[in-house]
Enzyme design. Structure first.
Site, PDB file in Angstrom:
ATOM      1  N   THR A 162      -5.884   1.082  13.373  1.00 21.76           N
ATOM      2  CA  THR A 162      -5.573   1.545  12.019  1.00 21.76           C
ATOM      3  C   THR A 162      -6.778   1.394  11.092  1.00 21.76           C
ATOM      4  O   THR A 162      -7.102   2.310  10.333  1.00 21.76           O
ATOM      5  CB  THR A 162      -4.386   0.729  11.453  1.00 21.76           C
ATOM      6  OG1 THR A 162      -3.301   0.795  12.382  1.00 21.76           O
ATOM      7  CG2 THR A 162      -3.953   1.264  10.103  1.00 21.76           C
ATOM      8  N   ASN A 208      -7.572   7.285   7.082  1.00 21.27           N
ATOM      9  CA  ASN A 208      -8.025   7.054   8.462  1.00 21.27           C
ATOM     10  C   ASN A 208      -7.777   8.258   9.374  1.00 21.27           C
ATOM     11  O   ASN A 208      -7.633   8.115  10.589  1.00 21.27           O
ATOM     12  CB  ASN A 208      -7.414   5.763   9.015  1.00 21.27           C
ATOM     13  CG  ASN A 208      -5.898   5.787   9.020  1.00 21.27           C
ATOM     14  OD1 ASN A 208      -5.283   6.804   8.689  1.00 21.27           O
ATOM     15  ND2 ASN A 208      -5.293   4.672   9.398  1.00 21.27           N
ATOM     16  N   ARG A 219     -10.728   7.447  14.817  1.00 24.37           N
ATOM     17  CA  ARG A 219     -10.882   6.694  13.570  1.00 24.37           C
ATOM     18  C   ARG A 219     -12.274   6.075  13.452  1.00 24.37           C
ATOM     19  O   ARG A 219     -12.841   6.008  12.360  1.00 24.37           O
ATOM     20  CB  ARG A 219      -9.771   5.651  13.455  1.00 24.37           C
ATOM     21  CG  ARG A 219      -8.432   6.325  13.059  1.00 24.37           C
ATOM     22  CD  ARG A 219      -7.257   5.430  13.251  1.00 24.37           C
ATOM     23  NE  ARG A 219      -6.063   5.926  12.549  1.00 24.37           N
ATOM     24  CZ  ARG A 219      -4.856   5.389  12.700  1.00 24.37           C
ATOM     25  NH1 ARG A 219      -4.679   4.363  13.512  1.00 24.37           N
ATOM     26  NH2 ARG A 219      -3.827   5.886  12.033  1.00 24.37           N
ATOM     27  N   PHE A 268       0.808  -1.220   0.000  1.00 25.43           N
ATOM     28  CA  PHE A 268       0.000   0.000   0.000  1.00 25.43           C
ATOM     29  C   PHE A 268       0.842   1.271   0.000  1.00 25.43           C
ATOM     30  O   PHE A 268       0.295   2.377   0.035  1.00 25.43           O
ATOM     31  CB  PHE A 268      -0.957   0.010   1.208  1.00 25.43           C
ATOM     32  CG  PHE A 268      -0.292  -0.098   2.557  1.00 25.43           C
ATOM     33  CD1 PHE A 268       0.285   1.020   3.160  1.00 25.43           C
ATOM     34  CD2 PHE A 268      -0.246  -1.309   3.236  1.00 25.43           C
ATOM     35  CE1 PHE A 268       0.893   0.939   4.397  1.00 25.43           C
ATOM     36  CE2 PHE A 268       0.362  -1.404   4.478  1.00 25.43           C
ATOM     37  CZ  PHE A 268       0.935  -0.271   5.055  1.00 25.43           C
ATOM     38  N   HIS A 272      -2.568  10.423  12.004  1.00 23.36           N
ATOM     39  CA  HIS A 272      -1.333   9.678  12.292  1.00 23.36           C
ATOM     40  C   HIS A 272      -0.920   9.993  13.716  1.00 23.36           C
ATOM     41  O   HIS A 272      -1.086  11.125  14.174  1.00 23.36           O
ATOM     42  CB  HIS A 272      -0.201  10.111  11.351  1.00 23.36           C
ATOM     43  CG  HIS A 272       1.160   9.675  11.834  1.00 23.36           C
ATOM     44  ND1 HIS A 272       1.676   8.435  11.546  1.00 23.36           N
ATOM     45  CD2 HIS A 272       2.071  10.292  12.638  1.00 23.36           C
ATOM     46  CE1 HIS A 272       2.857   8.313  12.144  1.00 23.36           C
ATOM     47  NE2 HIS A 272       3.120   9.423  12.805  1.00 23.36           N
TER      48      HIS A 272
HETATM   49  P1  ADP Z   1      -0.911   3.409  12.114  1.00 23.87           P
HETATM   50  O1  ADP Z   1      -1.174   4.696  11.367  1.00 23.87           O
HETATM   51  O2  ADP Z   1      -2.132   2.944  12.879  1.00 23.87           O
HETATM   52  O3  ADP Z   1       0.336   3.444  12.972  1.00 23.87           O
HETATM   53  P2  ADP Z   1       0.626   1.821  10.200  1.00 23.87           P
HETATM   54  O4  ADP Z   1       1.838   2.515  10.742  1.00 23.87           O
HETATM   55  O5  ADP Z   1       0.629   0.324  10.166  1.00 23.87           O
HETATM   56  O6  ADP Z   1      -0.702   2.274  11.005  1.00 23.87           O
HETATM   57  O7  ADP Z   1       0.329   2.312   8.720  1.00 23.87           O
HETATM   58  C1  ADP Z   1       0.567   3.659   8.359  1.00 23.87           C
HETATM   59  C2  ADP Z   1      -0.603   4.125   7.519  1.00 23.87           C
HETATM   60  O8  ADP Z   1      -0.641   3.379   6.305  1.00 23.87           O
HETATM   61  C3  ADP Z   1      -1.994   3.899   8.123  1.00 23.87           C
HETATM   62  O9  ADP Z   1      -2.377   4.870   9.064  1.00 23.87           O
HETATM   63  C4  ADP Z   1      -2.872   3.924   6.887  1.00 23.87           C
HETATM   64  O10 ADP Z   1      -3.092   5.264   6.428  1.00 23.87           O
HETATM   65  C5  ADP Z   1      -1.992   3.187   5.883  1.00 23.87           C
HETATM   66  N1  ADP Z   1      -2.252   1.741   5.859  1.00 23.87           N
HETATM   67  C6  ADP Z   1      -1.899   0.830   6.800  1.00 23.87           C
HETATM   68  N2  ADP Z   1      -2.294  -0.423   6.456  1.00 23.87           N
HETATM   69  C7  ADP Z   1      -2.912  -0.290   5.260  1.00 23.87           C
HETATM   70  C8  ADP Z   1      -3.533  -1.199   4.342  1.00 23.87           C
HETATM   71  N3  ADP Z   1      -3.609  -2.524   4.621  1.00 23.87           N
HETATM   72  N4  ADP Z   1      -4.078  -0.704   3.205  1.00 23.87           N
HETATM   73  C9  ADP Z   1      -3.996   0.623   2.913  1.00 23.87           C
HETATM   74  N5  ADP Z   1      -3.414   1.531   3.707  1.00 23.87           N
HETATM   75  C10 ADP Z   1      -2.889   1.090   4.871  1.00 23.87           C
HETATM   76 MG    MG Z   2       2.309   3.699  12.355  1.00 24.88          MG
END
Ligand code: ADP
Ligand code: MG
Length: 140
Positions: free
Chosen positions: A93, A114, A104, A59, A117
């Site tokens: 997430t 979402n 979220r 992604f 961050h």
């Molecule tokens: P978080 O923001 O909850 O810390 P991550 O660090 O795993 O989550 O991922 C960074 C960002 O990447 C997420 O907030 C989201 O915008 C995007 N993301 C994460 N997983 C996916 C996925 N499976 N498909 C599309 N976008 C994703």
């Molecule tokens: Mg993250």
């Protein structure tokens, strides 16, 4: 418990829907102070660098496109246990898995769009804050 700082972004899906104030109210009502804040439009290079930890994920390119699709609000939040507290307020997430009342759950459009961050550790918070703010832009 120690006073800590974390880094936050209000993402393009949320700025587009004019949700900055509603999200900031959740931070402020839950003990986090906004000690630095600016609205910017990230360059593609900046977004790629910021999310480089995810460069190998399928992604990644879509995520970079999304993060440069509109303005974002970058912030430093301060409070007791701010890193973990902000992660609680953000929710999971994937909004489908986010608890009721979380940012979220309330506002995210999808797992990608979402709305927010938040840093995942105090070490990363320090790195991310320094990436967007000079010391004299942070006023507790
Ligand atoms: P978080 O923001 O909850 O810390 P991550 O660090 O795993 O989550 O991922 C960074 C960002 O990447 C997420 O907030 C989201 O915008 C995007 N993301 C994460 N997983 C996916 C996925 N499976 N498909 C599309 N976008 C994703
Ligand atoms: Mg993250």
């Amino acid at each position: 418990m120690a006073i800590e700082r974390t880094f936050s972004i209000i993402k393009p899906d949320a700025t587009r829907r004019n949700l900055t104030g509603k999200i900031n109210a959740i931070f402020e009502e839950n003990g986090l102070r906004i000690v630095a804040q600016k609205r910017i439009w990230m360059s593609r290079a900046h977004a790629k660098e910021f999310y480089k930890v995810h460069a190998a994920r399928p992604f990644y390119n879509d995520l970079v496109d999304f993060m440069v699709s509109g303005p974002v609000v970058v912030q430093v939040l301060e409070g007791e246990n701010a890193v973990a507290r902000n992660r609680e307020l953000m929710g999971a997430t994937n909004p489908a898995n986010a608890a009721d009342g979380t940012i979220r759950k309330l506002f995210a459009e999808s797992i990608e769009a979402n709305s927010v961050h938040g840093s995942d550790s105090p070490e990363n918070a320090a790195i991310e804050i320094a990436y967007f703010f000079a010391g004299n832009e942070i006023v507790g």
